[in-house]
Design a protein around this motif. Sequence first.
Motif, mmCIF file in Angstrom:
data_model
loop_
_atom_site.group_PDB
_atom_site.id
_atom_site.type_symbol
_atom_site.label_atom_id
_atom_site.label_comp_id
_atom_site.label_asym_id
_atom_site.label_seq_id
_atom_site.Cartn_x
_atom_site.Cartn_y
_atom_site.Cartn_z
ATOM 1 N N ALA A 9 -1.031 -7.148 7.639
ATOM 2 C CA ALA A 9 -0.876 -7.176 6.011
ATOM 3 C C ALA A 9 -0.542 -5.629 5.915
ATOM 4 C CB ALA A 9 -1.942 -7.264 5.452
ATOM 5 N N GLY A 10 0.307 -5.473 4.868
ATOM 6 C CA GLY A 10 0.703 -3.955 4.517
ATOM 7 C C GLY A 10 1.449 -3.888 3.269
ATOM 8 N N GLY A 11 2.131 -2.651 2.885
ATOM 9 C CA GLY A 11 2.446 -2.771 1.558
ATOM 10 C C GLY A 11 3.822 -1.961 1.678
ATOM 11 N N VAL A 12 4.467 -1.812 0.186
ATOM 12 C CA VAL A 12 5.465 -1.209 -0.197
ATOM 13 C C VAL A 12 4.783 -0.167 -1.160
ATOM 14 C CG1 VAL A 12 7.712 -0.643 -1.479
ATOM 15 C CG2 VAL A 12 7.447 -2.705 0.060
ATOM 16 N N ILE A 13 4.575 1.165 -0.809
ATOM 17 C CA ILE A 13 3.942 2.002 -1.208
ATOM 18 C C ILE A 13 5.017 2.907 -2.310
ATOM 19 C CG2 ILE A 13 2.286 3.870 -1.391
ATOM 20 C CD1 ILE A 13 1.477 1.071 -0.056
ATOM 21 N N ALA A 64 -4.564 0.721 -4.902
ATOM 22 C CA ALA A 64 -4.959 -0.603 -5.272
ATOM 23 C C ALA A 64 -3.773 -1.498 -5.431
ATOM 24 C CB ALA A 64 -5.368 -0.619 -6.536
ATOM 25 N N LEU A 65 -3.969 -2.545 -4.649
ATOM 26 C CA LEU A 65 -2.797 -3.454 -4.519
ATOM 27 C C LEU A 65 -2.292 -4.236 -5.867
ATOM 28 C CD1 LEU A 65 -4.058 -5.662 -1.417
ATOM 29 C CD2 LEU A 65 -2.636 -3.538 -1.262
ATOM 30 N N GLY A 66 -1.109 -4.168 -5.855
ATOM 31 C CA GLY A 66 -0.342 -4.839 -7.119
ATOM 32 C C GLY A 66 0.055 -6.189 -6.659
ATOM 33 N N VAL A 67 1.240 -6.432 -7.062
ATOM 34 C CA VAL A 67 1.753 -7.747 -6.838
ATOM 35 C C VAL A 67 2.185 -8.314 -5.345
ATOM 36 C CG1 VAL A 67 3.738 -9.433 -7.668
ATOM 37 C CG2 VAL A 67 2.874 -7.976 -9.185
ATOM 38 N N ALA A 68 2.154 -9.259 -4.879
ATOM 39 C CA ALA A 68 2.523 -9.819 -3.704
ATOM 40 C C ALA A 68 3.961 -9.939 -3.545
ATOM 41 C CB ALA A 68 1.692 -11.042 -3.305
ATOM 42 N N ILE A 69 4.551 -9.306 -2.638
ATOM 43 C CA ILE A 69 6.120 -9.331 -2.519
ATOM 44 C C ILE A 69 6.509 -9.939 -1.088
ATOM 45 C CG2 ILE A 69 6.340 -7.427 -4.010
ATOM 46 C CD1 ILE A 69 6.433 -5.559 -1.834
ATOM 47 N N ALA A 88 3.050 -4.812 -3.389
ATOM 48 C CA ALA A 88 3.290 -3.554 -3.979
ATOM 49 C C ALA A 88 2.247 -2.677 -4.284
ATOM 50 C CB ALA A 88 4.135 -3.628 -5.160
ATOM 51 N N ALA A 89 2.226 -1.308 -4.358
ATOM 52 C CA ALA A 89 1.144 -0.665 -4.444
ATOM 53 C C ALA A 89 1.256 0.812 -4.856
ATOM 54 C CB ALA A 89 0.076 -0.472 -3.089
ATOM 55 N N ASP A 127 11.894 -5.922 7.358
ATOM 56 C CA ASP A 127 11.277 -4.832 6.301
ATOM 57 C C ASP A 127 12.315 -4.654 5.332
ATOM 58 O OD1 ASP A 127 9.207 -4.721 7.897
ATOM 59 O OD2 ASP A 127 9.741 -2.704 8.679
ATOM 60 N N VAL A 128 13.649 -4.707 5.503
ATOM 61 C CA VAL A 128 14.766 -4.677 4.512
ATOM 62 C C VAL A 128 14.318 -5.689 3.525
ATOM 63 C CG1 VAL A 128 17.095 -4.828 4.002
ATOM 64 C CG2 VAL A 128 16.203 -3.341 6.024
ATOM 65 N N GLU A 129 14.246 -6.913 3.999
ATOM 66 C CA GLU A 129 14.022 -8.181 3.208
ATOM 67 C C GLU A 129 12.856 -7.750 2.064
ATOM 68 O OE1 GLU A 129 13.154 -12.998 3.468
ATOM 69 O OE2 GLU A 129 13.676 -11.916 5.287
ATOM 70 N N ILE A 130 11.857 -7.400 2.551
ATOM 71 C CA ILE A 130 10.707 -6.946 1.821
ATOM 72 C C ILE A 130 10.811 -6.100 0.794
ATOM 73 C CG2 ILE A 130 8.164 -6.163 1.919
ATOM 74 C CD1 ILE A 130 8.629 -8.930 2.807
ATOM 75 N N LEU A 131 11.505 -5.024 0.979
ATOM 76 C CA LEU A 131 11.711 -3.812 0.086
ATOM 77 C C LEU A 131 12.896 -4.427 -0.796
ATOM 78 C CD1 LEU A 131 11.574 -1.170 -0.677
ATOM 79 C CD2 LEU A 131 13.109 -0.120 0.918
#
Length: 312
Positions: A9-13, A64-69, A88-89, A127-131
């Motif tokens: 798991a990870g995030g777009v910060i 703090a985590l925001g919306v799942a992306i 997203a965070a 990663d491009v798809e997630i962004l």
Amino acid sequence: MTETAIYAAGGVIWRLVDGKLKVLLVSRAQYRDLTLPKGKVDPGEMLAETAAREIFEETGIRVALGVAIGVSRYRMPNKRQKIVHYWAAEATDAAIRASAFVPNKEIAALEWLSVPKALKRLSYPVDVEILENFARLVDDGVLRTFPLIVLRHAKALSREEWDASDAARPLSPRGKRQADAIVGPLRAFGARRIISSPAVRCVKTVAPLSAALGRRIDTTDLLSQDAWEEGASDARTIVGQRVRARKPAVMCSHGPVLPDILREIALATGTLRGSYLGSASALEPAAFSVVHLSSDAPGSGIVAIETHASTL
């Protein structure tokens, strides 16, 4: 979870710099690539907890985590499938100032880039798809959100095992373990305010979270099962207060009361009701649903709902 898959798991910060949106990419020393911060699940962790921990370990930034992306899936060189969940965070100014990041043998550098530049610089299509998913969230105007977390109490002793009043029925040994285990995931979403039915099984469910945060538990009969059975519960008042506050909050209650809480969140935000509310309120003990609302316009409707079940 399948035996062959590796979960991570990870995030777009993200942050705003002079009003301009920037996202954070990490440059990994071993691979000489640019990617999103992420890492593997530790034993006993829930995915949201993993995301917040890995983001901090790789970047030094507490979020703090925001919306799942989105979820990426790909084959590793050893042929095992890797499944990565992303949120997203926001990186607040305070969190960035508090970061103690220095280049290390795992992460060589951090780069803040605009979304278009980041899309071009990322090393991997997954990663491009997630962004791109994140960019759509931005286009929808719901970048900054806050969560209302609806939590069912952990496993309690059965009525057959308890002779005193139902409100005094305590957690079972399994329930106590569940209450400890959900602290990390609830903190991952930035939980701060804790509101609970006064029933012992509810208060004891959020007691470990209260201790970890150093925050009191606000108990209210308006969320109690006794009041619900008497027709005197009032989820609307509690939900209205939390929506107006626009701050992260946990509301711990009972199975029969949860549908009322979710329905009132929908009504308070002008959201069309649907079967998704039933799914979000049909929680097992110690499970919770995170309802994401727009910080700027909570009345614009529910942005997203995600449900997390206890692994114990």
